[in-house]
Design an enzyme around this catalytic site. Structure first.
Site, short mmCIF file in Angstrom:
data_model
loop_
_atom_site.label_atom_id
_atom_site.label_comp_id
_atom_site.label_asym_id
_atom_site.label_seq_id
_atom_site.Cartn_x
_atom_site.Cartn_y
_atom_site.Cartn_z
N CYS A 121 0.79 -1.27 -0.09
CA CYS A 121 -0.03 0.04 0.04
C CYS A 121 0.83 1.30 0.15
O CYS A 121 0.43 2.45 -0.14
CB CYS A 121 -0.77 0.06 1.35
SG CYS A 121 -2.07 -1.15 1.00
N HIS A 269 -3.42 7.18 2.50
CA HIS A 269 -3.82 6.22 1.96
C HIS A 269 -5.12 5.48 2.50
O HIS A 269 -5.53 6.01 3.59
CB HIS A 269 -2.98 4.75 2.54
CG HIS A 269 -3.18 3.67 2.02
ND1 HIS A 269 -3.40 3.24 0.60
CD2 HIS A 269 -3.29 2.38 2.70
CE1 HIS A 269 -3.98 1.94 0.47
NE2 HIS A 269 -3.92 1.58 1.79
N ASN A 299 -10.08 -0.23 -0.16
CA ASN A 299 -8.56 0.01 -0.60
C ASN A 299 -8.04 -0.56 -1.68
O ASN A 299 -8.07 -1.81 -1.93
CB ASN A 299 -8.09 -0.79 0.93
CG ASN A 299 -6.80 -0.67 0.97
OD1 ASN A 299 -5.90 -0.23 0.24
ND2 ASN A 299 -6.08 -1.17 2.15
N1 COA Z 1 -18.17 -8.56 9.08
C1 COA Z 1 -18.83 -8.82 10.45
N2 COA Z 1 -17.90 -8.95 11.42
C2 COA Z 1 -16.41 -9.10 11.31
C3 COA Z 1 -16.09 -8.81 10.02
C4 COA Z 1 -16.86 -8.64 8.91
N3 COA Z 1 -16.46 -8.42 7.72
N4 COA Z 1 -14.58 -8.80 10.05
C5 COA Z 1 -14.65 -9.32 11.37
N5 COA Z 1 -15.54 -9.44 12.10
C6 COA Z 1 -15.99 -9.70 13.48
C7 COA Z 1 -14.89 -10.48 14.10
O1 COA Z 1 -14.70 -11.99 13.94
C8 COA Z 1 -15.00 -10.08 15.64
O2 COA Z 1 -15.88 -10.72 16.18
P1 COA Z 1 -15.82 -11.32 17.42
O3 COA Z 1 -15.69 -9.90 18.44
O4 COA Z 1 -17.09 -12.32 17.86
O5 COA Z 1 -14.68 -12.04 17.56
C9 COA Z 1 -15.48 -8.58 15.58
O6 COA Z 1 -15.79 -8.25 14.23
C10 COA Z 1 -14.38 -7.51 15.83
O7 COA Z 1 -13.23 -7.84 14.82
P2 COA Z 1 -11.99 -6.90 14.92
O8 COA Z 1 -10.96 -7.64 13.99
O9 COA Z 1 -11.54 -6.77 16.44
O10 COA Z 1 -12.60 -5.55 14.27
P3 COA Z 1 -11.89 -4.14 14.44
O11 COA Z 1 -12.67 -3.15 15.30
O12 COA Z 1 -10.24 -4.28 14.64
O13 COA Z 1 -12.11 -3.72 12.95
C11 COA Z 1 -10.85 -3.84 10.96
C12 COA Z 1 -11.25 -4.62 11.80
C13 COA Z 1 -10.06 -4.51 9.88
C14 COA Z 1 -11.82 -2.93 10.22
C15 COA Z 1 -9.69 -2.70 11.42
O14 COA Z 1 -8.80 -3.57 12.32
C16 COA Z 1 -8.95 -2.09 10.53
O15 COA Z 1 -9.19 -1.43 9.79
N6 COA Z 1 -7.52 -2.41 10.62
C17 COA Z 1 -6.43 -1.67 9.75
C18 COA Z 1 -6.72 -2.10 8.40
C19 COA Z 1 -5.62 -1.82 7.39
O16 COA Z 1 -5.38 -0.67 7.50
N7 COA Z 1 -5.54 -2.85 6.50
C20 COA Z 1 -4.68 -2.31 5.34
C21 COA Z 1 -3.38 -1.66 5.55
S1 COA Z 1 -2.80 -1.34 4.22
#
Ligand code: COA
Length: 342
Positions: A121, A269, A299
């Site tokens: 990215c 980004h 993204n």
């Molecule tokens: N739909 C519904 N539920 C989902 C899901 C989806 N697409 N993906 C994950 N979940 C669930 C998980 O299983 C978890 O459930 P649980 O609490 O029962 O275990 C819950 O949602 C929370 O998951 P978590 O991973 O802790 O969520 P989060 O608040 O951290 O959000 C992201 C997830 C990915 C949106 C966030 O962490 C993020 O944006 N991270 C950075 C990503 C990024 O920048 N990536 C690219 C870099 S270039």
């Protein structure tokens, strides 16, 4: 009239921008039919409403070609006038030679050099930095820089991959970087700062196909174990992104002897709208000075910033002579910032 920075030195400026996304719109509701997710969860966590996926048969280089032609057109150049093509991608058209060579073929770029650059990215930031060095050193006069991704064919569209799959989209963006030897013209890429921290490489990656971690690059077992899909420690990535992006942006502005107030428009980004809102708040940047399009495209990794840049330019939000800051964070980990007088 604003004085050009670094007078007397050969400078590199962005002379044209272009973008291309596939026509096929995939909404959060569409994804909810494939996996256990919801429009509400995706919007709330990431700000994404829809993204674009290619149609079967459409290739990364098809998107890259259209984006490049638009950038060349904006710069008033033909492909035959280019000296080099740098294409950033993490989703290459073929494992080797990558994507840039297929773009080279599509543009009929004769025998100029081209290569794929892998910084995920942050790929566009790294590529723009390299293009600037090529031009400033005098090696090349005109470099085409492209960010291009087709994620849709490589994400796990089942419940198992929902945390990653809902975030990504397909697209390409391109810029032409040319030498600016006119002291009366202030346009230039002013400063570039690139960073990486390989200790976190396994926090956001695709393990296979690869030459190191498995006895063969790809096998039925690897596929059954879903190791050919991206894996991400979302919260860990989030924490590092909100730390590194402000850090590198301030470092780059400092190097350019500029302040946050001097920047007309900030591009971060497009990984997660919440990351960008947090960064903007931390730095006390007025929200209207930060452009986002993640709600429409998700993204697009290396393509996110050049797509956004093209939208900003074509919407008239950035005029010649104004300062723009482009900041990235991604797998590797990698992060970068570029400050340019457009
Ligand atoms: N739909 C519904 N539920 C989902 C899901 C989806 N697409 N993906 C994950 N979940 C669930 C998980 O299983 C978890 O459930 P649980 O609490 O029962 O275990 C819950 O949602 C929370 O998951 P978590 O991973 O802790 O969520 P989060 O608040 O951290 O959000 C992201 C997830 C990915 C949106 C966030 O962490 C993020 O944006 N991270 C950075 C990503 C990024 O920048 N990536 C690219 C870099 S270039």
């Amino acid at each position: 009239m604003t004085q050009p920075e670094r007078t007397g030195k050969r400078r590199a400026k962005i002379t044209g921008t272009g973008m291309c996304v596939p026509d096929r719109v995939v909404t959060n509701h569409d994804l909810a039919k494939l996996m256990d997710t919801s429009d509400e969860w995706i919007r709330q966590r990431s700000g994404i409403v829809e993204r674009r996926f290619i149609e079967p048969g459409q290739m990364p280089a098809d998107l890259a070609r259209v984006a490049s032609e638009r950038a060349l057109d904006a710069a008033g150049l033909e492909a035959s006038e280019l000296d080099c093509i740098v294409l950033a991608t993490l989703s290459a058209q073929a494992e080797f030679p990558g994507t840039s060579f297929f773009l080279h073929e599509a543009l009929a770029a004769e025998t100029i050099p081209c290569f794929d650059l892998r910084a995920q990215c942050s790929g566009f930031g790294y590529s723009l930095g390299i293009a600037r060095s090529f031009v400033e050193s005098g090696q090349f006069q005109r470099v085409l820089v492209v960010g291009c991704e087709v994620h849709s064919t490589g994400i796990d569209l089942s419940d198992a991959g929902r945390d990653v799959a809902v975030l990504f989209g397909d697209g390409a963006g391109a810029v032409v970087v040319e030498a600016n030897e006119d002291d009366a013209d202030p346009s230039a890429i002013l400063e570039v700062r690139l960073h990486a921290e390989g200790a976190h490489a396994r926090r956001l990656w695709i393990e296979a196909p690869g030459s190191g971690f498995t006895p063969v690059r790809i096998s039925h077992d690897l596929i059954e174990e879903r190791r050919h899909f991206p894996h991400m420690e979302g919260r860990f990535v989030f924490k590092h992104a909100v730390k590194r992006m402000p850090e590198v942006l301030l470092e780059t502005l400092h190097a350019a002897s500029l302040k946050l107030e001097d920047v007309e428009i900030f591009l971060f980004h497009q990984a997660n709208l919440r990351i960008n809102e947090y960064v903007v708040q931390q730095l006390e940047i007025p929200p209207e000075r930060c452009a986002n399009n993640i709600e429409r495209y998700g993204n697009c990794s290396a393509a996110s910033i050049p797509i956004l840049l093209d939208e900003v330019v074509r919407a008239g939000r950035l005029e010649r002579g104004q300062v723009i800051a482009m900041t990235t964070f991604g797998s590797g980990f990698t992060w970068s910032s570029i400050v340019a007088r457009y």
